[in-house]
Motif scaffolding. Structure first.
Motif, mmCIF file in Angstrom:
data_model
loop_
_atom_site.group_PDB
_atom_site.id
_atom_site.type_symbol
_atom_site.label_atom_id
_atom_site.label_comp_id
_atom_site.label_asym_id
_atom_site.label_seq_id
_atom_site.Cartn_x
_atom_site.Cartn_y
_atom_site.Cartn_z
ATOM 1 N N LEU A 134 0.849 -1.192 0.000
ATOM 2 C CA LEU A 134 0.000 0.000 0.000
ATOM 3 C C LEU A 134 0.885 1.243 0.000
ATOM 4 C CD1 LEU A 134 -2.583 -1.041 2.761
ATOM 5 C CD2 LEU A 134 -3.014 -0.894 0.311
ATOM 6 N N PRO A 135 0.425 2.314 -0.653
ATOM 7 C CA PRO A 135 1.209 3.547 -0.612
ATOM 8 C C PRO A 135 1.266 4.083 0.815
ATOM 9 C CG PRO A 135 -0.936 3.931 -1.636
ATOM 10 C CD PRO A 135 -0.809 2.449 -1.441
ATOM 11 N N PHE A 136 2.442 4.545 1.236
ATOM 12 C CA PHE A 136 2.610 5.045 2.604
ATOM 13 C C PHE A 136 2.953 6.528 2.557
ATOM 14 C CE2 PHE A 136 5.312 6.048 6.280
ATOM 15 C CZ PHE A 136 4.456 5.689 7.301
ATOM 16 N N ASP A 137 2.161 7.318 3.288
ATOM 17 C CA ASP A 137 2.382 8.758 3.367
ATOM 18 C C ASP A 137 2.682 9.061 4.835
ATOM 19 O OD1 ASP A 137 1.982 11.497 3.854
ATOM 20 O OD2 ASP A 137 0.543 11.675 2.205
ATOM 21 N N ALA A 138 3.960 9.297 5.138
ATOM 22 C CA ALA A 138 4.389 9.428 6.539
ATOM 23 C C ALA A 138 3.639 10.550 7.261
ATOM 24 C CB ALA A 138 5.893 9.673 6.604
ATOM 25 N N ALA A 139 3.475 11.693 6.598
ATOM 26 C CA ALA A 139 2.822 12.827 7.258
ATOM 27 C C ALA A 139 1.346 12.520 7.522
ATOM 28 C CB ALA A 139 2.964 14.082 6.396
ATOM 29 N N ALA A 140 0.688 11.882 6.532
ATOM 30 C CA ALA A 140 -0.730 11.552 6.697
ATOM 31 C C ALA A 140 -0.912 10.530 7.813
ATOM 32 C CB ALA A 140 -1.305 11.019 5.383
ATOM 33 N N THR A 141 -0.003 9.559 7.884
ATOM 34 C CA THR A 141 -0.106 8.548 8.939
ATOM 35 C C THR A 141 0.103 9.169 10.311
ATOM 36 O OG1 THR A 141 0.534 6.694 7.530
ATOM 37 C CG2 THR A 141 0.981 6.459 9.889
ATOM 38 N N ARG A 142 1.117 10.055 10.411
ATOM 39 C CA ARG A 142 1.335 10.728 11.702
ATOM 40 C C ARG A 142 0.103 11.527 12.113
ATOM 41 N NH1 ARG A 142 6.802 11.718 10.087
ATOM 42 N NH2 ARG A 142 6.146 13.739 9.264
ATOM 43 N N ALA A 143 -0.509 12.224 11.145
ATOM 44 C CA ALA A 143 -1.694 13.027 11.457
ATOM 45 C C ALA A 143 -2.856 12.131 11.887
ATOM 46 C CB ALA A 143 -2.087 13.871 10.246
ATOM 47 N N ALA A 144 -3.045 11.013 11.186
ATOM 48 C CA ALA A 144 -4.150 10.112 11.522
ATOM 49 C C ALA A 144 -3.933 9.495 12.904
ATOM 50 C CB ALA A 144 -4.282 9.026 10.455
ATOM 51 N N LEU A 145 -2.687 9.126 13.212
ATOM 52 C CA LEU A 145 -2.402 8.560 14.542
ATOM 53 C C LEU A 145 -2.653 9.607 15.628
ATOM 54 C CD1 LEU A 145 0.854 6.505 13.834
ATOM 55 C CD2 LEU A 145 -1.341 5.589 14.639
ATOM 56 N N ARG A 146 -2.259 10.849 15.346
ATOM 57 C CA ARG A 146 -2.482 11.913 16.332
ATOM 58 C C ARG A 146 -3.976 12.052 16.611
ATOM 59 N NH1 ARG A 146 -0.657 16.167 13.572
ATOM 60 N NH2 ARG A 146 1.482 15.402 13.759
ATOM 61 N N GLU A 147 -4.783 12.047 15.534
ATOM 62 C CA GLU A 147 -6.241 12.180 15.688
ATOM 63 C C GLU A 147 -6.824 11.014 16.484
ATOM 64 O OE1 GLU A 147 -8.986 14.497 13.157
ATOM 65 O OE2 GLU A 147 -8.141 13.087 11.696
ATOM 66 N N LEU A 148 -6.416 9.796 16.094
ATOM 67 C CA LEU A 148 -6.967 8.605 16.744
ATOM 68 C C LEU A 148 -6.627 8.600 18.236
ATOM 69 C CD1 LEU A 148 -8.330 5.813 16.628
ATOM 70 C CD2 LEU A 148 -6.101 4.838 16.051
ATOM 71 N N LEU A 149 -5.353 8.889 18.554
ATOM 72 C CA LEU A 149 -4.926 8.802 19.951
ATOM 73 C C LEU A 149 -5.521 9.936 20.788
ATOM 74 C CD1 LEU A 149 -1.237 7.695 19.306
ATOM 75 C CD2 LEU A 149 -3.171 6.264 20.005
ATOM 76 N N ALA A 150 -5.954 11.001 20.124
ATOM 77 C CA ALA A 150 -6.561 12.123 20.848
ATOM 78 C C ALA A 150 -8.067 11.942 21.011
ATOM 79 C CB ALA A 150 -6.273 13.435 20.112
ATOM 80 N N HIS A 151 -8.652 10.957 20.315
ATOM 81 C CA HIS A 151 -10.113 10.774 20.349
ATOM 82 C C HIS A 151 -10.443 9.317 20.649
ATOM 83 C CE1 HIS A 151 -9.791 14.493 17.911
ATOM 84 N NE2 HIS A 151 -10.890 14.821 18.558
ATOM 85 N N PRO A 152 -10.355 8.915 21.907
ATOM 86 C CA PRO A 152 -10.637 7.508 22.235
ATOM 87 C C PRO A 152 -12.038 7.068 21.805
ATOM 88 C CG PRO A 152 -10.342 8.850 24.235
ATOM 89 C CD PRO A 152 -9.920 9.697 23.072
ATOM 90 N N GLU A 153 -12.952 8.023 21.645
ATOM 91 C CA GLU A 153 -14.312 7.640 21.221
ATOM 92 C C GLU A 153 -14.321 7.198 19.754
ATOM 93 O OE1 GLU A 153 -13.178 10.595 21.762
ATOM 94 O OE2 GLU A 153 -14.131 12.142 20.524
ATOM 95 N N TRP A 154 -13.278 7.500 18.987
ATOM 96 C CA TRP A 154 -13.204 7.058 17.595
ATOM 97 C C TRP A 154 -12.547 5.688 17.472
ATOM 98 C CZ3 TRP A 154 -11.042 12.145 14.974
ATOM 99 C CH2 TRP A 154 -12.008 13.141 15.089
#
Lengths: 154, 154
Positions: free
Chosen positions: A34-54
Motif C-alpha cells: 500500500l502507498p505510505f504517506d508518513a505525514a498523513a499517517t502521523r496526522a491520523a495517529l495523532r487524531e486517533l490517539l486524541a479521540h478515544p471515542e473514535w
C-alpha cells in the motif's frame, strides 16, 4: 510454567507510542504494497490517539518484544447496530504462524463484547486470499460484499 | 419555474419518524432480498435516532411525497481519517431514474464535507452489479476490497 517474557500482551497505545506505531504502520503498508504517506499517517495517529471515542490502537508484545499492532474503530449500522472494525492488524513476519493472529482476533472480539458490540468487520484486499483465509478461520463470513470508496479530497 | 411541490428535500429524521423509517427499511430489505427483523430494525432505529454522534437518517421527499431514505454513519480509519459510510440508501421504485439517487450521493458528500470528512464508503452486494454501477458513476472506486463480518451473537 510459562516464563513471564513469553507472555502475550495487548497494551492500549498512548500519545507517547506514536513513533513506534508510525514505524509499524510503515512496515505493514510496505508488506501489503500500500502507498505510505508518513505525514498523513502521523496526522491520523495523532487524531486517533486524541479521540478515544473514535477507537484505539493496541501494541502487541510477545516475549517482551514488539510483535505488531491492531487498530479497532467503532461504528454503527442499521443492520448490525453497534459494530467494530478491525481497521488494521499487523504482525511482524517473525511473529507469524504461532497463533498470535488468532489471539489478536480473540482480543478484538473481547473488546467489542465489553463495548456491547455484536459484530466485527474487516476489509480485505481482493488480491490477498491469505488474509481472507485467516479471517475465515477466525469466524468471519461474507466476502460476498464489496467495499467501495469515494475520496472527497481527490 | 419549478413548482414548490417538485422540490427535492432531505430532512433529518427525528424520533417521531421511526414508524415511516421502519416501513421504508422493510421495503428496502424486501427489494434487496435481505432478511428483515422488525423488532431488530425498530431497536436499531431507536438507538441511531437517540445518538446523533453515531450518525443519522434522512427522509428524502420529492414533490411532497416520501421517496426514500438515507442513513449516514461516521467512522474513522488510519487510511482515510474521519470517514462516513452510506449505511443504507433506498429510493422507492417510482422515484428512480430521475436523478434522485445521484442527488442523494451529492447530499452525502456535502454532509461529509461539512463534517470535515475526506472519504465516503459504501458496501454493495456481489450479486447487485446495478448498485456497483450506480456508485461507480457517483465517483466511488475500489470494489477490489471485500467486506467480511463476524457476528459475536450468533
Amino acid at each position: 510454567m510459562k516464563r513471564k517474557e513469553d507472555a502475550l500482551a495487548f497494551r492500549r497505545a498512548g500519545r507517547e507510542d506514536r513513533p513506534v506505531l508510525a514505524r509499524l504502520v510503515r512496515e505493514y503498508y510496505a508488506f501489503d504494497g500500500l502507498p505510505f504517506d508518513a505525514a498523513a499517517t502521523r496526522a491520523a495517529l495523532r487524531e486517533l490517539l486524541a479521540h478515544p471515542e473514535w477507537g484505539g490502537a493496541w501494541l502487541i508484545a510477545s516475549g517482551g518484544r514488539t510483535a505488531g499492532y491492531v487498530v479497532l474503530t467503532p461504528c454503527f449500522s442499521l443492520e448490525f447496530g453497534r459494530e467494530v472494525f478491525i481497521d488494521e492488524l499487523y504482525l511482524r513476519p517473525a511473529f507469524r504462524g504461532g497463533g498470535l493472529g488468532r489471539a489478536a482476533l480473540d482480543f478484538a472480539a473481547r473488546w467489542a463484547g465489553h463495548n456491547g458490540v455484536a459484530a466485527i468487520h474487516v476489509v480485505t484486499e481482493r488480491n490477498n486470499p491469505a488474509a481472507r483465509r485467516f479471517y475465515r478461520r477466525g469466524g468471519f463470513g461474507g466476502a460476498h460484499r464489496y467495499f467501495m470508496t469515494r475520496r472527497l479530497d481527490a
